[in-house]
Write a protein that holds these residues in place. Structure first.
Motif, PDB file in Angstrom:
ATOM      1  N   ALA A   1      40.917  39.291  30.470  1.00 13.71           N
ATOM      2  CA  ALA A   1      39.776  38.487  30.910  1.00 13.71           C
ATOM      3  C   ALA A   1      40.365  37.212  31.502  1.00 13.71           C
TER       4      ALA A   1
ATOM      5  N   ARG B   1      49.376  41.202  25.769  1.00 11.19           N
ATOM      6  CA  ARG B   1      48.140  41.857  25.311  1.00 11.19           C
ATOM      7  C   ARG B   1      48.282  42.418  23.901  1.00 11.19           C
TER       8      ARG B   1
ATOM      9  N   ALA C   1      42.805  41.193  35.893  1.00 12.00           N
ATOM     10  CA  ALA C   1      41.621  41.816  35.304  1.00 12.00           C
ATOM     11  C   ALA C   1      41.756  43.339  35.280  1.00 12.00           C
TER      12      ALA C   1
ATOM     13  N   ARG D   1      33.380  39.707  38.987  1.00 13.29           N
ATOM     14  CA  ARG D   1      33.691  38.284  39.147  1.00 13.29           C
ATOM     15  C   ARG D   1      32.375  37.529  39.172  1.00 13.29           C
TER      16      ARG D   1
ATOM     17  N   TYR E   1      36.670  36.733  35.553  1.00 16.20           N
ATOM     18  CA  TYR E   1      36.970  38.082  36.032  1.00 16.20           C
ATOM     19  C   TYR E   1      37.181  38.991  34.828  1.00 16.20           C
ATOM     20  N   ARG E   2      36.609  40.192  34.879  1.00 16.79           N
ATOM     21  CA  ARG E   2      36.850  41.143  33.797  1.00 16.79           C
ATOM     22  C   ARG E   2      36.361  42.528  34.193  1.00 16.79           C
TER      23      ARG E   2
ATOM     24  N   PRO F   1      36.910  44.959  39.222  1.00 15.05           N
ATOM     25  CA  PRO F   1      36.479  44.005  38.183  1.00 15.05           C
ATOM     26  C   PRO F   1      35.277  43.179  38.622  1.00 15.05           C
TER      27      PRO F   1
ATOM     28  N   ARG G   1      43.336  44.696  32.166  1.00 15.19           N
ATOM     29  CA  ARG G   1      42.613  44.401  30.920  1.00 15.19           C
ATOM     30  C   ARG G   1      42.835  42.986  30.397  1.00 15.19           C
TER      31      ARG G   1
ATOM     32  N   ALA H   1      43.234  37.425  27.071  1.00 13.36           N
ATOM     33  CA  ALA H   1      42.571  36.535  28.026  1.00 13.36           C
ATOM     34  C   ALA H   1      43.566  35.507  28.546  1.00 13.36           C
TER      35      ALA H   1
ATOM     36  N   LEU I   1      36.189  38.297  24.580  1.00 13.96           N
ATOM     37  CA  LEU I   1      37.103  38.244  25.724  1.00 13.96           C
ATOM     38  C   LEU I   1      38.551  38.064  25.272  1.00 13.96           C
TER      39      LEU I   1
ATOM     40  N   PRO J   1      38.298  43.601  27.147  1.00 13.49           N
ATOM     41  CA  PRO J   1      39.618  43.052  27.471  1.00 13.49           C
ATOM     42  C   PRO J   1      40.562  43.164  26.278  1.00 13.49           C
TER      43      PRO J   1
END
Length: 384
Positions: free
Chosen positions: A116, A379, A111, A60, A77-78, A58, A114, A86, A151, A83
Motif C-alpha cells: 500500500a 513485506r 502497489a 489510485r 495506491y493499492r 492498482p 502488494r 505499506a 494497509l 497489502p
C-alpha cells in the motif's frame, strides 16, 4: 530490439544465472523472479510489461488525513487484495510533486507487488521550496499510514525517498515517537552532508574523504536553481524578484542569459550569486556562512551529518548512480558508513542518472534487482 525487450532478456539471463556477474555484486544476493518483474516494470514506465499483464491495475485515489490537527491530502495506491506491507513515498523537489510521472510509475509498481503506497501532496517541494517543516509532513504521513492496520499488517511500514527527500525521510524515521515503528527507509540518490551537496552542484567537485584529492564531474544545474527558489523568501526586494527570475530562466533553459539580472543584485543577493558562481570547492563553507542567517539554520536542520544517525532504528536500503550529476554517489557511501554494517545495504549503479533508469547493462540490472529484492523482503521481515 525495443529497450523493454532488451531489458527483459537481460533479466531472464540473470534469472538463469551468470557466473561472472557474481564477482561484482553482493555475494549473498539472489534476485527472485518477482524482483525481475519489478525491474522490467520500472524500466517500462507507463509502457507494457509482464507485471502489468499478470496483475490487476492498482487503484489510485485521493485521501484526506489529519494528524494532531494538521490536515493533509495524498494519493493512496493499492490492489484490491490485502497489502502485505505499506510505504510512504516522499516526492522530491519537482514541480509536479506527487503527480510526477516517474513517481506515479514507481507507486504503481510497488502497489502491484502488494505494497500500500501513500504519496503525500507536499506543496512546498512542489513549489521547489525545501524546508525543515518537510520532516513533520513526512512523519505525519507515516503516522497516518501506520494507523491503517488493514494497509500495514503487523506494523510493516517504511518510507521511501528520492534525491532531496531522502534527508527528511531519515529525519522523520528518527523522531522519538516513530523510530521504533519505521521498519525500513529506502533512498535513491540521497545525501548525507548538505555542504558537500551544495559544493558539488555549484563547483562540480566532490570527494569521499577530506584527505583525498578533489574529483570533478560536470554538475546538473537543476539542483543549484532549486536551492535558489527554496531560499528566495529569505531575501528582501528587489533581490527576491531578481533571484526568482534568474532561477526560473535557468530551470526552463540552462543556457538562458542571466548576467543582466545579476548586475541588479544588492548586497544580500550578491552573497548568494557569489556562491552560485564559485568554482573553488575550498571556499564553499565560508560562502554558505555569508548567506542570510535563516538559510544556514534551515540547512543545518536538514543536514544528516550534523544530526548523526544513532537514533535511526530502521533498516536502510540505499541506491545511487555513480554518474549522478545532482548529488554525488559518495553521499550514499557516507550514509552507509554512518550506521552499523548490519543496518544498511548500498547498491551503486552506473546506469542510473540520479533517479532515472537509462540503458541498464547486465551489471546494473543485477544490482538493481538485488536492491528491489531487499525492498520486497520488507513485506515479510519483522522489526529491526
Amino acid at each position: 530490439m525495443r529497450p523493454l525487450e532488451r531489458l527483459w532478456g537481460l533479466a531472464l539471463a540473470l534469472l538463469v544465472g551468470c557466473a561472472p556477474i557474481t564477482a561484482v555484486t553482493e555475494p549473498m544476493c539472489v534476485p527472485s523472479y518477482e524482483s525481475l518483474l519489478m525491474l522490467a516494470d520500472l524500466s517500462a514506465g507507463q509502457g507494457p510489461s509482464r507485471l502489468k499483464q499478470i496483475t490487476p491495475w492498482p487503484d489510485r485515489r485521493l485521501v484526506d488525513y489529519t494528524v494532531d490537527g494538521r490536515f493533509y491530502t495524498g494519493d493512496l495506491y493499492r490492489l484490491s487484495a490485502a497489502p502485505q506491507a505499506a510505504i510512504v513515498l516522499v516526492p522530491g523537489a519537482a514541480q509536479k510533486g506527487k503527480d510526477d510521472p516517474r513517481l506515479v510509475s514507481l507507486a504503481y509498481t510497488l502497489a502491484r507487488v502488494r505494497f500500500a503506497v501513500l504519496v503525500p501532496d507536499m506543496t512546498g517541494v512542489r513549489d521547489l521550496k525545501v524546508r525543515p517543516s518537510d520532516i513533520q509532513e513526512v512523519a505525519d504521513a507515516f503516522t497516518y499510514l501506520a494507523s491503517r492496520r488493514e494497509l500495514a499488517p503487523e506494523g510493516r511500514v517504511g518510507i521511501g525517498g528520492h534525491s532531496y527527500a531522502v534527508g527528511p525521510a531519515i529525519l522523520a524515521a528518527m523522531q522519538p515517537e516513530l523510530r521504533d515503528q519505521v521498519r525500513f527507509v529506502y533512498g535513491i540518490g540521497g545525501y548525507y552532508d548538505i555542504t558537500n551537496v551544495i559544493r558539488f552542484f555549484t563547483t562540480g567537485y566532490y570527494r569521499l574523504e577530506p584527505t583525498e584529492p578533489w574529483r570533478y564531474l560536470a554538475p546538473n544545474d537543476y539542483g543549484k536553481w532549486v536551492f535558489v527558489l527554496s531560499n528566495v523568501d529569505r531575501f528582501s526586494e528587489p533581490d527576491r524578484s531578481t533571484l526568482t527570475q534568474m532561477a526560473e530562466r535557468r530551470i526552463s533553459d540552462p543556457k538562458a542569459p542571466i548576467e543582466e539580472l545579476a548586475m541588479r543584485l544588492e548586497a544580500e543577493g550578491r552573497s548568494l550569486y557569489e556562491l552560485l558562481s564559485n568554482t573553488d570547492p575550498e571556499r564553499t563553507p565560508a560562502l554558505l556562512e555569508a548567506l542570510p542567517a535563516g538559510i544556514w539554520s534551515d540547512m543545518q536542520a536538514l543536514d544528516l551529518s550534523r544530526r548523526g544517525l544513532s537514533d535511526l532504528r530502521a533498516r536502510l536500503i540505499l541506491i545511487h548512480g555513480e554518474d549522478d550529476t545532482i548529488i554525488p554517489y559518495t553521499e550514499s557511501i557516507r550514509l552507509d558508513r554512518a550506521v552499523p554494517s548490519y543496518q544498511a545495504r548500498l547498491f551503486l549503479l552506473r546506469g542510473l542518472q540520479h533517479v532515472d533508469i537509462r540503458g541498464l547493462g547486465i551489471r546494473d540490472a543485477w544490482r538493481l534487482s538485488c536492491a528491489l529484492e531487499a525492498i520486497l523482503m520488507e513485506r515479510r521481515l519483522g522489526p529491526p
